[in-house]
Design an enzyme around this catalytic site. Structure first.
Site, PDB file in Angstrom:
ATOM      1  N   SER A   1     -10.042   0.073   6.757  1.00  0.00           N
ATOM      2  CA  SER A   1      -9.378   0.185   5.461  1.00  0.00           C
ATOM      3  C   SER A   1      -8.797  -1.104   4.911  1.00  0.00           C
ATOM      4  CB  SER A   1      -8.279   1.254   5.529  1.00  0.00           C
ATOM      5  OG  SER A   1      -8.850   2.530   5.657  1.00  0.00           O
TER       6      SER A   1
ATOM      7  N   SER B   1      -9.273   2.151   2.579  1.00  0.00           N
ATOM      8  CA  SER B   1      -8.330   2.821   1.718  1.00  0.00           C
ATOM      9  C   SER B   1      -7.277   1.875   1.104  1.00  0.00           C
ATOM     10  CB  SER B   1      -7.604   3.919   2.514  1.00  0.00           C
ATOM     11  OG  SER B   1      -6.862   3.367   3.601  1.00  0.00           O
TER      12      SER B   1
ATOM     13  N   LYS C   1       0.833  -1.200   0.000  1.00  0.00           N
ATOM     14  CA  LYS C   1       0.000   0.000   0.000  1.00  0.00           C
ATOM     15  C   LYS C   1       0.872   1.257   0.000  1.00  0.00           C
ATOM     16  CE  LYS C   1      -3.849   1.990   2.683  1.00  0.00           C
ATOM     17  NZ  LYS C   1      -4.748   1.772   3.840  1.00  0.00           N
TER      18      LYS C   1
END
Length: 446
Positions: free
Chosen positions: A175, A151, A77
């Protein structure tokens, strides 16, 4: 010819250790799939093709016999440092300069034999449950008209599309669990302090945790063991657990759709049939949970936005941070998180696992949410993902596990929550659900 795309991390690592495959073969196959499909999916912000192949070649010169992730391609990420790559955090306001070190979780993955193939798309500053912004839009590989979630949306999309078998993400208000639920993946948000955090400026007051995204419980457990630097072993015999079923939203005024309540009830029936003691039971969520969640969510963004040029942030992020600045002092001295833990501890003294829907409804459309107003984003996020925030506020472990399908044919999912230190219990129960009702590993994009 054997193909390694679509294989699990455990299968790939075993083949590389046994010299049935080389790290370069495995990485090259996955890079080719990324090149072929990512224009449609939007999982990656940047691809490390040449660097990954060079690292795979270097790995092949080492003793691979004890490496649990030998030769396994992994995506990271884009809010965690990867040596030699910029860390943009989904924003035009961040610096486009290479990091001089790996985040500790990235270092642990590499030490275990994994090869980082790229950094994945996130919403700006990892604020929202839809992954879109100046660096791209991550779509759900099962339904390309819908968001992958956020996210950790790019990481989830990469795994669900078979571009990598596992990916690294993190979870500050859901997330990991939100995109995993959208994309039909297994994820585990560890309890506080189990896996090193170091996300942004203060981990959203200690609510954010790093964790795995995978297609199977075995891979999630394997990656979690590496991240936590501990060996997690499922018991050889079934242990009877006390499971509470709740299908009510923790946030007042938010309803849960029939597809998700049906999935949770069906999962409860399967666990009861497997011998667990399952009963409906409602956690004592306080009415102030909604306002406390909003205060911590926005205040975390206010901290992360400090020092960034406001005009380079998108409008929804600027407003989110501005709202958070009003809450910042109160959040820093608030005792609400301790109060929430105190309210919920008696419930978890009576139950080993809480089973809930993972989401309230399917993910929003994959569109330019970052160009829309803050209130519209707030309502969309709250209405589809109210189930996750309590467990960041408490700091307790929680999982999202695929279970059934939505009317559109995309995956549905349930959430498993446990008391502190119960990660192995959650993985055990998730593994039983997987055995009782297996799910497809990757979306049929070819």
């Amino acid at each position: 010819m054997t193909t390694w795309v679509g294989r699990t991390a455990a299968e790939i690592a075993a083949a590389v250790r046994e010299k049935r495959a080389t790290p370069r073969e495995v990485v090259a196959e996955h890079l080719a799939r990324i090149e072929r499909l990512d224009g449609r999916v939007g999982a990656f912000r940047t691809l490390r093709a040449q660097a990954a192949l060079a690292e795979a070649d270097e790995l092949a010169t080492k003793d691979l016999g004890e490496l649990p992730l030998a030769g396994v391609p992994v995506a990271v990420k884009d809010n965690l440092p990867v040596r030699g790559e910029s860390n943009r955090n989904g924003s035009a306001a961040t610096q486009d300069t290479p990091a001089d070190h790996d985040h500790v979780t990235v270092a642990r993955l590499r030490a275990a034999g994994a090869v980082v193939v790229g950094l994945t798309n996130v919403p700006e500053l990892c604020v929202f449950g839809t992954t879109d912004g100046v660096h791209g839009t991550a779509r759900n590989p099962w339904d390309l008209t819908r968001t992958a979630g956020g996210s950790s949306g790019g990481s989830a999309a990469a795994v669900a599309a078979g571009m990598v078998p596992i990916a690294l993400g993190n979870d500050g208000m859901g997330s990991l669990r939100i995109p995993a639920a959208n994309c039909g993946l297994v994820t585990l948000k560890p309890g506080h302090g189990v896996v090193p955090a170091g996300i942004g400026h203060g981990d959203w007051f200690g609510m954010s945790e790093n964790g795995p995204l995978a297609t199977t419980v075995e891979d999630a457990q394997l990656m979690f063991s590496v991240l936590a630097d501990t060996e997690v072993v499922r018991p050889s015999e079934t242990v009877t657990r006390k499971v509470a079923l709740s299908v009510r939203s923790p946030l007042a005024g938010v309803s849960v759709s029939r597809a998700y309540t049906t999935a949770a009830r069906a999962a409860a029936q399967l666990l009861a049939g497997a011998g667990h003691r399952v009963r409906p039971a409602e956690p004592p969520y306080p009415l102030w949970l909604s306002t406390t969640s909003l205060a911590h969510w926005t205040a975390g963004t206010a901290v992360d936005a400090e020092g960034l040029e406001p005009r380079r942030l998108t409008r929804r992020t600027r407003v989110h941070a501005a709202v958070g600045r009003r809450f910042l002092a109160g959040v820093r001295k608030s005792g609400r998180r301790e109060q929430l833990r105190g309210r919920l501890e008696p419930f978890f003294a009576e139950h080993d696992v809480l089973l809930t829907p993972a989401l309230a409804r399917r993910g929003p459309a994959a569109t330019a949410w970052h160009e829309r107003g803050w209130l519209r984003n707030l309502v969309a996020n709250t209405n589809y993902s109210p189930m996750t925030p309590p467990w960041n506020l408490t700091g307790w472990p929680a999982m999202s596990v695929p279970f059934g399908t939505l009317p559109s044919g995309a995956p549905c999912a349930v959430q498993l929550v446990g008391r502190p230190g119960s990660e192995s219990t959650l993985l055990e129960v998730a593994g039983q659900l997987e055995e009782l009702r297996p799910w497809p590993r990757t979306a049929p994009l070819d």
